[in-house]
Design an enzyme around this catalytic site. Structure first.
Site, PDB file in Angstrom:
ATOM      1  N   TYR A 120     -10.349 -39.366 -13.183  1.00  0.00           N
ATOM      2  CA  TYR A 120      -9.172 -39.701 -12.359  1.00  0.00           C
ATOM      3  C   TYR A 120      -8.543 -40.911 -12.913  1.00  0.00           C
ATOM      4  O   TYR A 120      -7.971 -41.577 -12.457  1.00  0.00           O
ATOM      5  CB  TYR A 120      -9.958 -40.206 -11.032  1.00  0.00           C
ATOM      6  N   LYS A 167     -23.964 -35.192 -15.724  1.00  0.00           N
ATOM      7  CA  LYS A 167     -24.096 -33.573 -16.292  1.00  0.00           C
ATOM      8  C   LYS A 167     -24.034 -34.238 -17.770  1.00  0.00           C
ATOM      9  O   LYS A 167     -23.443 -33.758 -18.639  1.00  0.00           O
ATOM     10  CB  LYS A 167     -22.495 -33.118 -15.977  1.00  0.00           C
ATOM     11  N   ASP A 199     -24.875 -30.457 -10.621  1.00  0.00           N
ATOM     12  CA  ASP A 199     -24.691 -29.432  -9.965  1.00  0.00           C
ATOM     13  C   ASP A 199     -26.094 -28.943  -9.188  1.00  0.00           C
ATOM     14  O   ASP A 199     -26.102 -28.239  -8.119  1.00  0.00           O
ATOM     15  CB  ASP A 199     -24.520 -28.182 -11.109  1.00  0.00           C
ATOM     16  N   ASP A 223     -16.777 -37.915  -5.609  1.00  0.00           N
ATOM     17  CA  ASP A 223     -15.706 -37.438  -4.662  1.00  0.00           C
ATOM     18  C   ASP A 223     -16.148 -35.780  -3.772  1.00  0.00           C
ATOM     19  O   ASP A 223     -16.226 -35.871  -2.722  1.00  0.00           O
ATOM     20  CB  ASP A 223     -14.209 -37.098  -5.356  1.00  0.00           C
ATOM     21  N   ASP A 227     -17.950 -35.095  -0.245  1.00  0.00           N
ATOM     22  CA  ASP A 227     -17.479 -34.185   1.031  1.00  0.00           C
ATOM     23  C   ASP A 227     -18.300 -33.085   1.163  1.00  0.00           C
ATOM     24  O   ASP A 227     -18.341 -32.659   2.517  1.00  0.00           O
ATOM     25  CB  ASP A 227     -16.132 -33.480   0.351  1.00  0.00           C
TER      26      ASP A 227
HETATM   27 MG    MG Z   1     -11.997 -36.754  -1.343  1.00  0.00          MG
END
Ligand code: MG
Ligand code: NAI
Length: 326
Positions: A120, A167, A199, A223, A227
Site C-alpha cells: 500500500y 509470508k 495463508d 486489511d 475483514d
Molecule cells: Mg479494508
C-alpha cells in the site's frame, strides 16, 4: 484540557454513523471542540479534490480524528489521512459479542496491522500495454516501531504475547525482514511470540479462532485478515479501528460506505461508536471508553438491533439505546 477533535464523516453511511459516534462522545462529556471537515466522493465531485488541504491540515493538527468512510476515492482519502496523523499501526479488534449470531462466537482477536508500507506504499507503475508492477516496501524502522507498540500493547493488557503472521517463505527479503525485526524486538522486550504463515492463518482462524489472540501483520495481510475476522464475528457493522501515531490518532469503522443501505438510516452504528471508544482510550479516558464498550455490548445483547444483525431498528434508535445505557 479541551481536545481538538476533527470529524470527517465522508460518504454513504459515513454520514449516518459518524454523527452517532459524535453523539456518544458528547454524551460521555468529553471536553472537546469538534470541527467538521469534508472528504470523499461528494467533495471530489464538487471541487475535484477528494481530500481538501484544509481537511488534511485539520487531521494533522487535531488531537484525534473521527472518520466515517469514503467511497470510490477511499484510497485518496484514507491513505493520506493516516499519513497526516503519522500513524504506524492500525489496531483492529474483532470480537464476537453475546447476542450476536456469529459464525465463530468464541472469536476474540486483535490485529495490529502495519499502516504505512507493504503493497500500500503507492509505488505502482504501468510499464507497457502488457505489464504493470508494484514495489513492496518494508523498512526495518517501521517494522520495529510496530513491534515495540505490540510489546507495549500486550504488556498493558497482561496478555501472553503475540503471533506474527507473514509470508516470509515466499517474500524472503521483505517479509523476512519484517518477521526478523518484529521477533527481535519482542525478544528484547521479553515478550512471547509465535509465527504463522498468513495463508495458513486464514484456515486456522476459521477452524479455531481461540488459537490466536493478538496478531501482528503487514499492511495488506491486516486489511484482508481483519475483514475475514469480521465474517467470523457477525459482520462489518461491528468492527472498529484505531490508526495510532505518536501524538495523534484517527479512529474509523473498518467498513466502507455501504452503498446498498446508505441513505436509509439503517446502518449499524456499533463499529463507529466502538471506534469512538478507542479514541477515548487513546486520549487516556479509560473509564469512559469502558462505559461506551459496555453500553454497546449491552445493546448488542438485549437489542434494539439493526437489520444486519437481524433486527428492524434504525441507526438513531440503536444510538439512543446505547446512550441510554451509558
Ligand atoms: Mg479494508
Ligand atoms: P462496505 O464495508 O461498504 O460494505 C460491505 C457490506 O457490509 C455491504 O453489504 C454493507 O451493507 C455491509 N455493511 C458495512 N457496514 C455496515 C454497517 N455499519 N451496518 C450494516 N451493514 C454494513 O464495503 P464495500 O461494499 O466493499 O465498499 C463500498 C464502498 O466503500 C467502496 O466505494 C469502497 O471503496 C469504500 N470503502 C471505504 C473504506 C474506507 O473509507 N475506509 C473501507 C472499505 C471500503
Amino acid at each position: 484540557m479541551t481536545y481538538e477533535i476533527a470529524v470527517i464523516p465522508g460518504d454513504g453511511i459515513g454520514q449516518e454513523v459518524t454523527p452517532a459516534a459524535l453523539e456518544v462522545l458528547e454524551a460521555v462529556g468529553l471536553d472537546a471542540e469538534f470541527t467538521a471537515a469534508d472528504a470523499g466522493d461528494q467533495i471530489y465531485e464538487a471541487t475535484g479534490e477528494a481530500l481538501p488541504p484544509e481537511t488534511y491540515e485539520l487531521a494533522a493538527t487535531a488531537d484525534a480524528t473521527l472518520f466515517g468512510a469514503a467511497g470510490e476515492t477511499a484510497a485518496d482519502v484514507i491513505l493520506p489521512l493516516r499519513e497526516a496523523v503519522e500513524s504506524f499501526v492500525n489496531v483492529r479488534p474483532a470480537t464476537a459479542y453475546p447476542g450476536v449470531d456469529a459464525l465463530r462466537p468464541e472469536t476474540d482477536l486483535v490485529f495490529l496491522r502495519e499502516n504505512t508500507e507493504g503493497v500500500y506504499a503507492g509505488h505502482e507503475s504501468r510499464l507497457s500495454d502488457d505489464l504493470s508492477t508494484l514495489t513492496r516496501v518494508v523498512t526495518e524502522s517501521a517494522s520495529r516501531e510496530l513491534a515495540a507498540f505490540a510489546c507495549q500493547y500486550v504488556s498493558d493488557r497482561d496478555l501472553d504475547g503475540f503471533t506474527v503472521a507473514h509470508k516470509a517463505n515466499v517474500m524472503r527479503e521483505t517479509d523476512g525482514r519484517f518477521r526478523d525485526a518484529v521477533l527481535e524486538v519482542a525478544d528484547d522486550h521479553g515478550v512471547d511470540t509465535d509465527e504463522v504463515l498468513m495463508d495458513a492463518f486464514a484456515t486456522h482462524v476459521c477452524l479455531d479462532p481461540t488459537q490466536f489472540d493478538v496478531i501482528v501483520c503487514p499492511n495488506l495481510a491486516g486489511d484482508v485478515l481483519s475483514d475475514l475476522a469480521a465474517g467470523l464475528v457477525g459482520g462489518l457493522g461491528l468492527l472498529p479501528s484505531a490508526n495510532i501515531g505518536s501524538d495523534r490518532g484517527l479512529f474509523e469503522p473498518v467498513h466502507g460506505t455501504a452503498p446498498d443501505i446508505a441513505g436509509k438510516g439503517i446502518a449499524n452504528p456499533s463499529a463507529a461508536i466502538l471506534s469512538a471508544a478507542m479514541l477515548l482510550e487513546f486520549l487516556g479516558h479509560d473509564e469512559e471508553a469502558t462505559a461506551v464498550k459496555t453500553a454497546v455490548e449491552t445493546v448488542l445483547e438485549d437489542g434494539p438491533r439493526t437489520a444486519d444483525l437481524g433486527g428492524a431498528a434504525s441507526t438513531d434508535e440503536v444510538t439512543a439505546a446505547i446512550i441510554a445505557h451509558l
